[in-house]
Scaffold this active site. Sequence first.
Site, PDB file in Angstrom:
ATOM      1  N   GLU A 190      -0.894   2.371   6.925  1.00 21.28           N
ATOM      2  CA  GLU A 190      -1.234   3.548   6.026  1.00 21.28           C
ATOM      3  C   GLU A 190      -1.779   4.685   6.622  1.00 21.28           C
ATOM      4  OE1 GLU A 190       0.818   3.329   3.463  1.00 21.28           O
ATOM      5  OE2 GLU A 190       1.079   1.289   3.695  1.00 21.28           O
ATOM      6  N   ALA A 248       0.841  -1.046  -0.029  1.00 22.91           N
ATOM      7  CA  ALA A 248      -0.011  -0.173  -0.140  1.00 22.91           C
ATOM      8  C   ALA A 248       0.837   1.255   0.045  1.00 22.91           C
ATOM      9  CB  ALA A 248      -0.918  -0.146   1.260  1.00 22.91           C
TER      10      ALA A 248
END
Length: 847
Positions: free
Chosen positions: A304, A270
Site C-alpha cells: 500500500e 487493504a
Amino acid sequence: MPGRNLTREEARTRARILSVEDYDVRLDVSTDSTETFRSETVLRFGCREAGAATFVDLLAPHVHEVVLNGRELDPAQVFDGTRVLLDDLVEGANELRVLASCAYSRTGEGLHRFVDPVDERVYLYTQYEPADSRRVFANFEQPDLKASFRFSVTAPADWHVVSNSTTPDPMPVRDGVARWDFAPTPRISTYLTAVVAGPYHAVFDTYTGPDGLVVPLGGFCRASLADAFDHEEIFEVTRQGLDLFHDRFDFPYPFGKYDQLFVPEYNLGAMENPGAVTFTEDFVFRSKVTDSAYENRANVILHEMAHMWFGDLVTPRWWDDLWLKESFADFMGSYSQGAATRWTDAWTSFAARRKDWAYRQDQLPTTHPIVAVINDLEDAKLNFDGITYAKGASVLKQLVAYVGEDEFFAGARSYFKRHAWGNTTLADFLSALEETSGRDLKSWSADWLETAGVNTLRPAIETDADGVITSFAVLQEAAPGFPTLRPHRIAIGLYDGAERVARVEVDVVGERTEVPELVGRARTPLILLNDDDLGYAKVRFDPRSWQALLDSLGELDSSLARALCWGAAWDMTRDGELPASEYLALVLRHAGRESDVGVVQKLQVQVKTGLDRYTDSAFRAEGLRLLAAGALAALRAAPAGGDHQLAWARCLASASSTTEELAFLRDLLTGDAEIAGLAVDTELRWVLLRALCAGGAADEPDITAEVERDGTAAGRRHAIECRAARPTAAAKAEAWRLVVETDELPNAMLNAVIVGFATPGQEELTEPYTDRYFAALAPVWRDRSIEIARRIVVGLYPSGRVDADTLRRTDDWLAAAEPVPALRRLVLECRDDVVRALKARKRDQRN
C-alpha cells in the site's frame, strides 16, 4: 440498475468535454439514523462545449436538491437512482450542488457502518475502488477526472475522524456533536478519497527521513482491540518502507501525514487511500499466529505504501492500465520487504503464495493479458486478480533483471516527476524506461503485457557413460489456446544433495534453447530450471531430477529453491500429471523438515485441497486419515510453542474426520489432552470447534457456549460459520436462506456462512441446491452489489460435485441464460475447476 455499470466509452466522452476543479463534500453522520446519512456536494468543473449534456454519478435512496449554475433542477426528473443528468452546460466554469440522503453500507462498499457487539459502539469507514465513492457523494466517478477534495464531517464529538488530509481540531456544533473541516487534498481520483470515523483507539508517532522530512504517523483500530494492537511493529515496518521508497524513488512522500486504519468487516486486505490507508482488522492479531502472518502483514503495508507513488501520485487513466499500479505495488511490496525488513527471504514467500495465485489464474479459460481490455466497471471489479497483481509483479521482476535495477528505478523517478498528479497509460511508463535503459521495450511489452497464458519449460539432457553432460537444452511449450512463445531470462541451478554447486543464466527463446555452458559439466542429481525465480513460467523436471526431488526435497539449503520445487509439484498435481495421492506422500515425507513456516502452511492448504478435489473419491477417506496422522506426528515433533507447532495443529483440525480423531480434538478443546507448548487460545479454540461441528461431533450448545466465551465480532463470525458447517439438512437450509433468500447479513457474516455451507465432504447435503443455485444467479447478479454477488456466485457453485452432471448443468445454464460478461466469466472459472478436478481424479484412480 441502468447506469450503475459505467462504460469506458462513457468515461472517455465525459473526459473529453470536462475538467474538474474541486469538490466541497459535507457529510453528517451525527444523527441516530442507522440507515442513511446526509451528503452535500458542491462540485466545480469546466466544460469545453457550450450546451453540452453529461451526468454525475450517485447511488442514493433519495436526492433532495440539485442546483446547476444557480438553476434548480427537479430531482425527480434528473435523478434515476444512479446518475444525476445535467444539460445545457456553459462553456468554461460550472458549479453543481447536490443534497442527498445516502445509505450506510453493510457490504463493505461505500460508507460501511459496523456496530461492535462488545460495547455497542459504532464504527464507520469508506471503501471505494473501483467506483463506490458515488455511494457517499455526487461525483464524476472515473480515475482520469482528478480534483482537489475538501471534506467536512459532522459526527459525535468523542469520535476520531480521519480523511486524506491532516486531521483538524474539531469545532463544536451542538452538545455532543462536532465538525471536522479538512484542508483540500492535492489532485487525486475519486476512488482514492476516504473518511473513517468512530471511537477508534489511536496511537501516533513520526517518521523523520534522512533529508529531514517529517511525516506524522497514525495507527487506528477499534477500542475493543486496543490490547492486541502491536503498533510498534507496524510503525517499524512503515519507517523501513519510507526509507527505502525515498531512496529508490527520489520523490518525497507526497501526502503529508500517514495514517493506517484497521477496520472491521473489510472486503480487502487493504486500500491505498493517500494519507489514510485502510486495512482489514484481521491484521490485528488477537491470538497467536505464525511469523508468516506478520510477514504477510508487512508485505501488505509496503504494497500500500508503494501505491502512494504508483497509483496515487500517478494514476492510470482507465482500468485497462490497472496493472500500472497493482503490479508495481505487488513487486515493490516483496522487493522492499526483502531489502529493508527482517524478512530477507520475501521472494520465497512471493514464489510460494503470490505466483501460485498467478499461475492458477493464468490457466483459466478466462485469463487475459496483464494489460487487459476493460469495457466497464464490472470488468474492472473482476480484474483485481492474480494476473493484474502477481503475474504482473513476476513480469516486472523479470523486467528489472532485463533492463537493470538501477535503470529501472531511474525510469521510475523520471516517470513520477514527469506525471506527478496526472494520469498515464502503458506507453508513458515504457517511454521512461526506454530512456533510462536504452532498450526498445515494444516487443517485450507485446510478448509479456499484451498476451495471455503461461509457458512451460522442460530440460532436455543427455549424458555420456561417465555422467558428463553432452547436450543440454531448454524446451518451451505454449499454453493450449495461447500460442505465444516468450523470451525468458532464467537461471539454471545444479544441486548435489543440499547444496547448489553450479548456476548459469540463459535467455530462453523459441521452442528449443541450447545451453552450451552446461556441456562438459558432471551431471548432478537435481537440475532446477528457473532457479532463483527470475522468470515467469511453469517448470518441469527430467526423470533423474524428479527422483532426486522425491528423495531429498526437504534437504535443499535454499528456501527459495524448495519453494520452487514445491510449486512445480503442486502445478503437476493440478495438471493431472502427478497423482494427488503421490503429492500427499511427498508432503508427508518432506514438509516436516521445511523451515519456512509460510511454505509449510501453503503446503497444508494445497494438500487438503488435493484430497478434497483431486484424489480418487475412493481414496479420500484414507488420504485424510494419512494427513491427520502425519499432522499429529509433526505436531508432537515440532518445537514447543513455536510456529510450526501451531501450523500443524491447524492442519490436524482440518484433516480430522474419524471418531477417534474428532475425540482428540474435543479433548484438546476441553483441556483433557495437551500438547506441550501448544496454547489453545481463542482462535485455535474456534478452529477445533469448527472441525468438530463439520464432523458432526458438536452442535448448537457447544457453539453457544463458545460465543459466551468470545462474544466479539470475530467470535460471532466463527459461530455462524460453525452453524453452517454442521452436516445436517436443517443447517444447510438455514445457510441457504441467509445467503440467497435474504440480504440481512453484512459482508463478513455472509462470507462465513458461504464457507460453512460449502464444507468439503458434505456434497450429498448440498446437492439439492444445485438447481436452486442456477435459478438464483440472475436475480443475485441483478439485485446485489458486485462484491456480494461475486461471493455468492463463486462460493455457492457446486464445485464439490466433481462429475459430468455438474458440467452439463453449467453448460445448460450458460446457453440458456446468456449472462452478462462479468457473470459469465465467474461461472466459466468455476466450471474450469471441475474440469481440472475430473482430469486430476482420473489420473489418481485406484487400480
